[in-house]
Design a protein around this motif. Sequence first.
Motif, PDB file in Angstrom:
ATOM      1  N   LEU A  94      49.808  34.555  41.854  1.00 23.50           N
ATOM      2  CA  LEU A  94      50.614  35.630  41.291  1.00 23.50           C
ATOM      3  C   LEU A  94      50.306  35.684  39.794  1.00 23.50           C
ATOM      4  O   LEU A  94      50.641  34.757  39.041  1.00 23.50           O
ATOM      5  N   LEU A 123      51.866  44.003  37.067  1.00 22.55           N
ATOM      6  CA  LEU A 123      51.259  43.093  38.033  1.00 22.55           C
ATOM      7  C   LEU A 123      49.748  43.230  37.987  1.00 22.55           C
ATOM      8  O   LEU A 123      49.200  44.336  38.041  1.00 22.55           O
ATOM      9  N   ARG A 181      47.725  40.622  39.943  1.00 24.61           N
ATOM     10  CA  ARG A 181      47.239  40.119  41.241  1.00 24.61           C
ATOM     11  C   ARG A 181      48.388  39.428  41.963  1.00 24.61           C
ATOM     12  O   ARG A 181      49.106  38.621  41.372  1.00 24.61           O
ATOM     13  N   ALA A 182      48.543  39.753  43.248  1.00 23.83           N
ATOM     14  CA  ALA A 182      49.587  39.127  44.074  1.00 23.83           C
ATOM     15  C   ALA A 182      49.019  38.840  45.456  1.00 23.83           C
ATOM     16  O   ALA A 182      48.712  39.767  46.221  1.00 23.83           O
ATOM     17  N   ASP A 200      54.829  40.808  45.016  1.00 24.78           N
ATOM     18  CA  ASP A 200      54.312  42.007  44.384  1.00 24.78           C
ATOM     19  C   ASP A 200      55.411  42.988  44.008  1.00 24.78           C
ATOM     20  O   ASP A 200      55.154  44.143  43.673  1.00 24.78           O
TER      21      ASP A 200
END
Length: 408
Positions: free
Chosen positions: A96, A88, A90-91, A77
């Motif tokens: 990812l 970003l 989603r991590a 992230d």
Amino acid sequence: MIVQQHLILLLCSLCPGVFKVAGTKSKAKGGMGQFPITQNVTVVEGGTANMTCRVDYNDNTSLQWSNPAQQTLFFGDKKALRDHRIELLRATSQELTIRIGDVSLSDEGLYTCSLFTMPVRTTKAFLTVLGVPRRPEITGFTKPAMEGEEITLTCSTTGSKPAANIRWFRNDKEVQGTQEVNATGKSFTVKSSLKFLVDKRDDGVAYTCGVEHVSLSSPYTTTEVLEIHYAPHVEITHSLIIPQEGQYFKLECISKGNPRPEPVLWFKDGGDLPDIERMIVEGRELTITTLNKTDNGTYRCEASNHVGTSSAEYTLFVYAKDFQGPTTDPNALGQHGPDHALIGGVVAVVVFITLCLIIVVGRYLARHKGTYLTHEAKGAEDAPDADTAIINAEGNHVHAEEKKEYFI
């Protein structure tokens, strides 16, 4: 201490399979599903691309995205590259996902997702960027064009990737042009040309250039309406089929040309109109208020523009007031005349039939020339032999007065 060592050795000797199995499970668990999974992405220039990397199982090992230049974009992230277009989404330990906004052609290429196990395992995804073509332009035409002039229309568009396709339409009918494609960096410039001679039928015709591309939901189009200058074409129409003395009569000069020929000129028998009080010209119309025999003659209408001059003629014949015919326009009869070809054909057929009759009668007369029969000859023909024929002939002398000869 010695006792403990002996106990451990004893357990190992008694249960060697238990320790072996436990070690295998731990190794399998650490290696299962450790290859990252990605998908290729296609996006239109200026759009947004979402790049996703997943693993089926992860023991808290970090995922990383890198661009085609092998610059790290995100490590887990943590953002690594200062580019405001990249963010970003989603991590997690198993995914990812990043977003690239306002995508340009330079963003195209292979992106790498890395899973930092031992060894590091990677998977690549290709980002395809479609270059949107610019709206087309038509060049090469300067209004107006002259009739008979050769012109070349060129339609061009830039920025397409892959190369766009150009189609031409003359009004609603497609026509074929000559297309040329040139690479300009990562995009393409496409041109298509039409070359042709123009005439008066092209005046007001719309030529449309359409650009088709995979990035477009509907083609981009642009249109050029042609303006062609041409010499006038003149015709004369009249108001009466049978002009008679005392009637009101009108001739109209219909002229087509570009520029529009203004004004039109009227003449009679090669000179000016002789009676301007009865012969009134208004615009394109010549009106004779009261017809009489002096109005007989040839009337000419003449129209001009800067391209040329054209004229048409009408021959007027004024009939007596109580005249009941003809039923057709005498002027039209004078123009067309008798059909000489039809008359010649009829004469030829009559001559042919006459010759055939003469030949048949001649052959019949030749075949029967000098042939005749007497009663004596008839008796000789009917006798079975010569003696009988003589007797028959002699017997017939009694009726000598009845003998007749037939000549044919």
